[in-house]
Design a protein around this motif. Structure first.
Motif, PDB file in Angstrom:
ATOM      1  N   ARG A   1     -23.432   5.565 -93.707  1.00  0.00           N
ATOM      2  CA  ARG A   1     -24.147   6.809 -93.404  1.00  0.00           C
ATOM      3  C   ARG A   1     -25.335   6.554 -92.497  1.00  0.00           C
ATOM      4  O   ARG A   1     -26.085   5.604 -92.716  1.00  0.00           O
ATOM      5  CB  ARG A   1     -24.666   7.447 -94.701  1.00  0.00           C
ATOM      6  CG  ARG A   1     -23.596   8.031 -95.573  1.00  0.00           C
ATOM      7  CD  ARG A   1     -23.122   9.367 -95.036  1.00  0.00           C
ATOM      8  NE  ARG A   1     -21.804   9.682 -95.566  1.00  0.00           N
ATOM      9  CZ  ARG A   1     -21.590  10.398 -96.677  1.00  0.00           C
ATOM     10  NH1 ARG A   1     -22.605  10.867 -97.363  1.00  0.00           N
ATOM     11  NH2 ARG A   1     -20.370  10.638 -97.081  1.00  0.00           N
ATOM     12  N   GLY A   2     -25.498   7.386 -91.485  1.00  0.00           N
ATOM     13  CA  GLY A   2     -26.622   7.258 -90.571  1.00  0.00           C
ATOM     14  C   GLY A   2     -26.303   6.340 -89.408  1.00  0.00           C
ATOM     15  O   GLY A   2     -26.912   6.432 -88.351  1.00  0.00           O
ATOM     16  N   PHE A   3     -25.328   5.458 -89.602  1.00  0.00           N
ATOM     17  CA  PHE A   3     -24.949   4.526 -88.545  1.00  0.00           C
ATOM     18  C   PHE A   3     -23.621   4.964 -87.931  1.00  0.00           C
ATOM     19  O   PHE A   3     -23.551   5.314 -86.760  1.00  0.00           O
ATOM     20  CB  PHE A   3     -24.861   3.104 -89.104  1.00  0.00           C
ATOM     21  CG  PHE A   3     -24.569   2.052 -88.075  1.00  0.00           C
ATOM     22  CD1 PHE A   3     -25.565   1.618 -87.218  1.00  0.00           C
ATOM     23  CD2 PHE A   3     -23.304   1.503 -87.971  1.00  0.00           C
ATOM     24  CE1 PHE A   3     -25.295   0.652 -86.253  1.00  0.00           C
ATOM     25  CE2 PHE A   3     -23.034   0.533 -87.006  1.00  0.00           C
ATOM     26  CZ  PHE A   3     -24.034   0.112 -86.147  1.00  0.00           C
TER      27      PHE A   3
ATOM     28  N   PHE B   1     -14.401   3.463 -83.966  1.00  0.00           N
ATOM     29  CA  PHE B   1     -15.742   3.701 -84.499  1.00  0.00           C
ATOM     30  C   PHE B   1     -16.193   5.105 -84.161  1.00  0.00           C
ATOM     31  O   PHE B   1     -16.011   5.568 -83.041  1.00  0.00           O
ATOM     32  CB  PHE B   1     -16.737   2.693 -83.898  1.00  0.00           C
ATOM     33  CG  PHE B   1     -18.152   2.884 -84.364  1.00  0.00           C
ATOM     34  CD1 PHE B   1     -18.554   2.439 -85.611  1.00  0.00           C
ATOM     35  CD2 PHE B   1     -19.088   3.510 -83.547  1.00  0.00           C
ATOM     36  CE1 PHE B   1     -19.867   2.621 -86.048  1.00  0.00           C
ATOM     37  CE2 PHE B   1     -20.406   3.682 -83.974  1.00  0.00           C
ATOM     38  CZ  PHE B   1     -20.790   3.238 -85.228  1.00  0.00           C
TER      39      PHE B   1
ATOM     40  N   THR C   1     -19.600   7.369 -84.242  1.00  0.00           N
ATOM     41  CA  THR C   1     -21.048   7.296 -84.427  1.00  0.00           C
ATOM     42  C   THR C   1     -21.510   8.288 -85.486  1.00  0.00           C
ATOM     43  O   THR C   1     -21.035   9.423 -85.528  1.00  0.00           O
ATOM     44  CB  THR C   1     -21.754   7.615 -83.091  1.00  0.00           C
ATOM     45  OG1 THR C   1     -21.149   6.838 -82.064  1.00  0.00           O
ATOM     46  CG2 THR C   1     -23.229   7.293 -83.158  1.00  0.00           C
TER      47      THR C   1
ATOM     48  N   LEU D   1     -27.625   8.854 -86.034  1.00  0.00           N
ATOM     49  CA  LEU D   1     -27.782   8.032 -84.830  1.00  0.00           C
ATOM     50  C   LEU D   1     -27.505   8.860 -83.575  1.00  0.00           C
ATOM     51  O   LEU D   1     -28.214   8.755 -82.571  1.00  0.00           O
ATOM     52  CB  LEU D   1     -26.849   6.820 -84.908  1.00  0.00           C
ATOM     53  CG  LEU D   1     -26.910   5.811 -83.773  1.00  0.00           C
ATOM     54  CD1 LEU D   1     -28.329   5.325 -83.535  1.00  0.00           C
ATOM     55  CD2 LEU D   1     -26.000   4.630 -84.067  1.00  0.00           C
TER      56      LEU D   1
ATOM     57  N   ARG E   1     -30.518  10.876 -82.972  1.00  0.00           N
ATOM     58  CA  ARG E   1     -31.644  10.071 -82.467  1.00  0.00           C
ATOM     59  C   ARG E   1     -31.459   9.718 -80.995  1.00  0.00           C
ATOM     60  O   ARG E   1     -32.420   9.613 -80.254  1.00  0.00           O
ATOM     61  CB  ARG E   1     -31.779   8.768 -83.272  1.00  0.00           C
ATOM     62  CG  ARG E   1     -32.516   8.937 -84.582  1.00  0.00           C
ATOM     63  CD  ARG E   1     -32.625   7.613 -85.311  1.00  0.00           C
ATOM     64  NE  ARG E   1     -33.535   6.687 -84.645  1.00  0.00           N
ATOM     65  CZ  ARG E   1     -33.605   5.375 -84.938  1.00  0.00           C
ATOM     66  NH1 ARG E   1     -32.822   4.852 -85.850  1.00  0.00           N
ATOM     67  NH2 ARG E   1     -34.469   4.609 -84.311  1.00  0.00           N
ATOM     68  N   LEU E   2     -30.216   9.532 -80.564  1.00  0.00           N
ATOM     69  CA  LEU E   2     -29.949   9.211 -79.161  1.00  0.00           C
ATOM     70  C   LEU E   2     -30.314  10.364 -78.232  1.00  0.00           C
ATOM     71  O   LEU E   2     -30.574  10.160 -77.059  1.00  0.00           O
ATOM     72  CB  LEU E   2     -28.459   8.877 -78.974  1.00  0.00           C
ATOM     73  CG  LEU E   2     -28.014   7.465 -79.301  1.00  0.00           C
ATOM     74  CD1 LEU E   2     -26.515   7.379 -79.290  1.00  0.00           C
ATOM     75  CD2 LEU E   2     -28.607   6.473 -78.313  1.00  0.00           C
ATOM     76  N   ASN E   3     -30.298  11.568 -78.775  1.00  0.00           N
ATOM     77  CA  ASN E   3     -30.559  12.756 -77.954  1.00  0.00           C
ATOM     78  C   ASN E   3     -31.784  13.511 -78.429  1.00  0.00           C
ATOM     79  O   ASN E   3     -31.860  14.724 -78.310  1.00  0.00           O
ATOM     80  CB  ASN E   3     -29.328  13.668 -77.963  1.00  0.00           C
ATOM     81  CG  ASN E   3     -28.155  12.999 -77.278  1.00  0.00           C
ATOM     82  OD1 ASN E   3     -28.140  12.865 -76.069  1.00  0.00           O
ATOM     83  ND2 ASN E   3     -27.187  12.547 -78.049  1.00  0.00           N
TER      84      ASN E   3
ATOM     85  N   ASP F   1     -34.815  13.604 -77.290  1.00  0.00           N
ATOM     86  CA  ASP F   1     -35.774  14.191 -76.351  1.00  0.00           C
ATOM     87  C   ASP F   1     -35.167  15.232 -75.430  1.00  0.00           C
ATOM     88  O   ASP F   1     -33.999  15.413 -75.336  1.00  0.00           O
ATOM     89  CB  ASP F   1     -36.424  13.078 -75.505  1.00  0.00           C
ATOM     90  CG  ASP F   1     -35.402  12.014 -75.087  1.00  0.00           C
ATOM     91  OD1 ASP F   1     -34.340  11.928 -75.752  1.00  0.00           O
ATOM     92  OD2 ASP F   1     -35.664  11.290 -74.120  1.00  0.00           O
TER      93      ASP F   1
END
Lengths: 93, 104
Positions: free
Chosen positions: A46-48, A80, A82, A86, A89-91, A93
């Motif tokens: 989870r989260g990863f 995999f 995502t 995560l 977090r990648l997006n 901004d």
């Protein structure tokens, strides 16, 4: 970042452990994931993200250069996806 | 092929078994390994774990998508995605194990 750099970061944050131990820890984690996938299991972190194995049935392929028809064997490929956290977090901004 | 789902707890158990730290500390270390990888990826770094895989961030351009239910066109905004590329070692291990368990 490569594996040895990951080991160094973890070791510097855990001064009570030898670098050798941290190496074993990192290897144990990825060996466990590898074994799980080899056995056809899913790994959900989870989260990863989540690791799984997809089956690709045998098919008739073609040599793109010669146009010759070739048999492509059945295979199993690691996959995999995502995790949500995560991805967000990648997006951020 | 057993079809189980492995979680953080199983990874912590593997660390506990193989390295001999306490269960609590094993769980904490699994967490920090995953955290450090996530942080590196979010910083835009490529993470290469030899004989396992490479994680990389890719930027996607905006494109026009379509809602498959309504057929309506909607813009898909530019975004970042993480890609996973398995190493040949990992790919071959998985193929070999599956072939073996099938008995060829």
């Amino acid at each position: 970042m490569i594996k040895s750099e990951l080991v160094q970061i973890i070791a510097s944050k855990n001064p009570h452990l030898f670098q050798r131990d941290v190496e074993n820890i990192v290897n144990a984690i990825f060996d466990e994931i590898t074994d799980a996938l080899s056995q056809g299991n899913r790994v959900e972190l989870r989260g990863f993200g989540a690791f799984s194995v997809k089956n690709r049935p045998a098919r008739a392929g073609r040599n793109p250069r010669t146009g010759e028809s070739v048999h492509v064997e059945e295979k199993w490929v690691p996959f995999f996806k995502t995790g949500k956290e995560l991805r967000e977090r990648l997006n951020a901004d | 092929m057993s079809g189980k789902t492995i979680t953080r707890a199983d990874l912590a158990e593997a660390v506990y078994r193989k390295v001999g730290l306490s269960r609590t500390e094993s769980a904490q270390l699994v967490e920090s390994v995953l955290d450090e990888i996530c942080d590196a990826i979010v910083r835009g770094e490529t993470v290469k774990l030899s004989s396992f895989a490479t994680f990389q961030v890719r930027s996607k351009n905006e494109r026009i998508g379509r809602n498959p239910k309504t057929g309506q066109e909607v813009p898909i905004l530019p975004r970042k995605v993480m890609t996973f590329k398995a190493s040949n070692v990992l790919k071959n291990k998985i193929i070999d194990a599956h072939k073996q368990s099938r008995g060829d």
